[in-house]
Design an enzyme around this catalytic site. Sequence first.
Site: not given
Length: 157
Positions: A34-35
């Site tokens: 989730k970057c």
Amino acid sequence: MNFYDFSAFKMNGETVSMSDFKGKVVIVVNTASKCGFTPQFEGLEKLYENYKDQGLEILGFPCNQFVNQDAGENSEINEFCQLNYGVTFPMFQKIKVNGKEAHPLYQFLKKEAKGALSGTIKWNFTKFLIDREGNVIERFAPKTEPKEMEEEIQKLL
């Protein structure tokens, strides 16, 4: 100590010795699902597909130390990488890359990488390039796209 003295657990729990990668060019990368840099999985997979037959290995190590960007279980992370980015290179169980509990491999990599990007890992998708003899050749910043590493990889293959 050198790169080949370390081991880590793959997603399935199997212990893998880095000595299994002797004679190969290796990229070690701390990953997150989730970057903003998560789309780099696509570029890493492309490098792997293009060069694995010439001796390139990419080893992905999920890490949740940067704003909880990989909070899921190992099985969820593995499924995410395969379904969303078609990742076929080896993914390992989640580790820490900084602090007292940092994985020994990452303690070694940070110590061996020279230059402006040495020391503490600052973010996800920091990439280490290792030559066929197990030497840490270069550390690439998170913002460095995998395709930008291609020239350095080709020199080592």
